[in-house]
Design an enzyme around this catalytic site. Structure first.
Site, mmCIF file in Angstrom:
data_model
loop_
_atom_site.group_PDB
_atom_site.id
_atom_site.type_symbol
_atom_site.label_atom_id
_atom_site.label_comp_id
_atom_site.label_asym_id
_atom_site.label_seq_id
_atom_site.Cartn_x
_atom_site.Cartn_y
_atom_site.Cartn_z
ATOM 1 N N ILE A 76 0.727 5.405 0.832
ATOM 2 C CA ILE A 76 0.143 4.243 0.155
ATOM 3 C C ILE A 76 0.180 3.064 1.103
ATOM 4 O O ILE A 76 1.216 2.794 1.732
ATOM 5 C CB ILE A 76 0.917 3.908 -1.136
ATOM 6 C CG1 ILE A 76 0.816 5.053 -2.141
ATOM 7 C CG2 ILE A 76 0.401 2.610 -1.755
ATOM 8 C CD1 ILE A 76 1.757 4.912 -3.312
ATOM 9 N N PHE A 77 -0.938 2.348 1.221
ATOM 10 C CA PHE A 77 -0.996 1.177 2.089
ATOM 11 C C PHE A 77 -0.740 -0.080 1.267
ATOM 12 O O PHE A 77 -1.458 -0.374 0.312
ATOM 13 C CB PHE A 77 -2.364 1.069 2.777
ATOM 14 C CG PHE A 77 -2.487 -0.133 3.688
ATOM 15 C CD1 PHE A 77 -1.773 -0.191 4.870
ATOM 16 C CD2 PHE A 77 -3.315 -1.190 3.350
ATOM 17 C CE1 PHE A 77 -1.881 -1.299 5.714
ATOM 18 C CE2 PHE A 77 -3.435 -2.301 4.187
ATOM 19 C CZ PHE A 77 -2.712 -2.350 5.368
ATOM 20 N N GLY A 78 0.313 -0.815 1.631
ATOM 21 C CA GLY A 78 0.645 -2.064 0.964
ATOM 22 C C GLY A 78 0.267 -3.253 1.820
ATOM 23 O O GLY A 78 0.566 -3.267 3.022
ATOM 24 N N TYR A 79 -0.387 -4.242 1.214
ATOM 25 C CA TYR A 79 -0.833 -5.399 1.994
ATOM 26 C C TYR A 79 -0.544 -6.732 1.307
ATOM 27 O O TYR A 79 -0.753 -7.796 1.897
ATOM 28 C CB TYR A 79 -2.336 -5.298 2.280
ATOM 29 C CG TYR A 79 -3.202 -5.193 1.043
ATOM 30 C CD1 TYR A 79 -3.729 -6.320 0.430
ATOM 31 C CD2 TYR A 79 -3.496 -3.949 0.483
ATOM 32 C CE1 TYR A 79 -4.522 -6.215 -0.705
ATOM 33 C CE2 TYR A 79 -4.281 -3.833 -0.648
ATOM 34 C CZ TYR A 79 -4.794 -4.970 -1.240
ATOM 35 O OH TYR A 79 -5.572 -4.870 -2.372
ATOM 36 N N SER A 137 1.493 -7.671 -2.793
ATOM 37 C CA SER A 137 2.731 -7.560 -3.570
ATOM 38 C C SER A 137 3.480 -6.248 -3.311
ATOM 39 O O SER A 137 4.701 -6.197 -3.479
ATOM 40 C CB SER A 137 2.436 -7.699 -5.071
ATOM 41 O OG SER A 137 1.603 -6.657 -5.532
ATOM 42 N N GLU A 194 -1.318 -1.721 -10.870
ATOM 43 C CA GLU A 194 -2.419 -2.172 -10.023
ATOM 44 C C GLU A 194 -3.788 -2.050 -10.684
ATOM 45 O O GLU A 194 -4.724 -2.759 -10.318
ATOM 46 C CB GLU A 194 -2.429 -1.373 -8.704
ATOM 47 C CG GLU A 194 -1.182 -1.538 -7.854
ATOM 48 C CD GLU A 194 -1.034 -2.952 -7.319
ATOM 49 O OE1 GLU A 194 -2.049 -3.557 -6.915
ATOM 50 O OE2 GLU A 194 0.101 -3.464 -7.323
#
Length: 203
Positions: free
Chosen positions: A39-42, A44, A117
């Site tokens: 998973i790509f977090g950018y 929160s 999300e």
């Protein structure tokens, strides 16, 4: 009614009909279940992921950039006073964190993330290649189409200031959300200059 108005109404209707459960099912199908899930977090997700990852990597995603240009009527605002959250918009690049969810934890972790999300199925979940120092990974990323009725388009400085001073949703204010993201990026060595300038201007 003008053609552009008809088109906008049609888009809004299409987005309202999107089914988060069906989109989760599609994402799970595309993942396949035969490996760990990235998973790509950018935004929160880098300061409040709410899932236990087996590995975190600094990652760069090319072809998309982080932008505070998505209306939030649940998490950081209300239908009466929408707030803002970040989306991945086409163009440029974005530095963030790639999280590896072990295969056996995906079934328990991903639905909870989806509920957070995708309460209104606003994002377009996509599987995108992220570059890391340990090699490229194919990660799930929550992107935003510029055609989406939830895309703000160009906002004036005064409009941002109004939103930052007033908008608040179930997770708090737009301002706190933006500041927390900026501060966490800085601790990771990521300097989002556009976000920093925005925060300075609307203070």
């Amino acid at each position: 009614m003008a053609v552009s108005t008809l088109a906008n109404t049609s888009l809004e209707t299409a987005y309202k009909r999107r089914d988060p459960a069906a989109m989760l099912k599609a994402a799970m199908h595309e993942w396949g279940g035969e490996s760990d899930l990235w998973i790509f977090g950018y935004a929160s997700l880098i300061w409040r992921p709410e899932f236990e990852s087996a590995e975190d990597r600094f990652a760069t995603l090319h072809g998309y950039h982080r932008a505070l240009k998505m209306w939030s009527r649940v998490n950081r605002g209300t239908p009466e006073l929408p707030g803002l959250v970040f989306g991945l918009l086409p163009g440029g690049s974005c530095k963030g964190v790639a999280y590896r969810l072990p295969q056996e934890r995906v079934a328990a972790s991903l639905p909870a993330l989806w509920e957070r999300e995708m309460p209104n199925a606003v994002y377009d979940p996509k599987w995108l290649r992220c570059r890391t120092a340990q090699g490229d990974v194919r990660a799930l990323a929550f992107t935003l189409s510029k055609r989406s009725p939830n895309h703000t388009g160009v906002l004036s400085e005064d409009h941002y200031r109004q939103i930052f001073s007033s908008a608040c949703g179930r997770y708090g204010t737009t301002r706190d959300y933006a500041q927390l993201t900026y501060d966490k990026l800085r601790t990771l060595g990521i300097d989002d200059q556009a976000l920093g300038k925005l925060l300075q201007r609307v203070s």
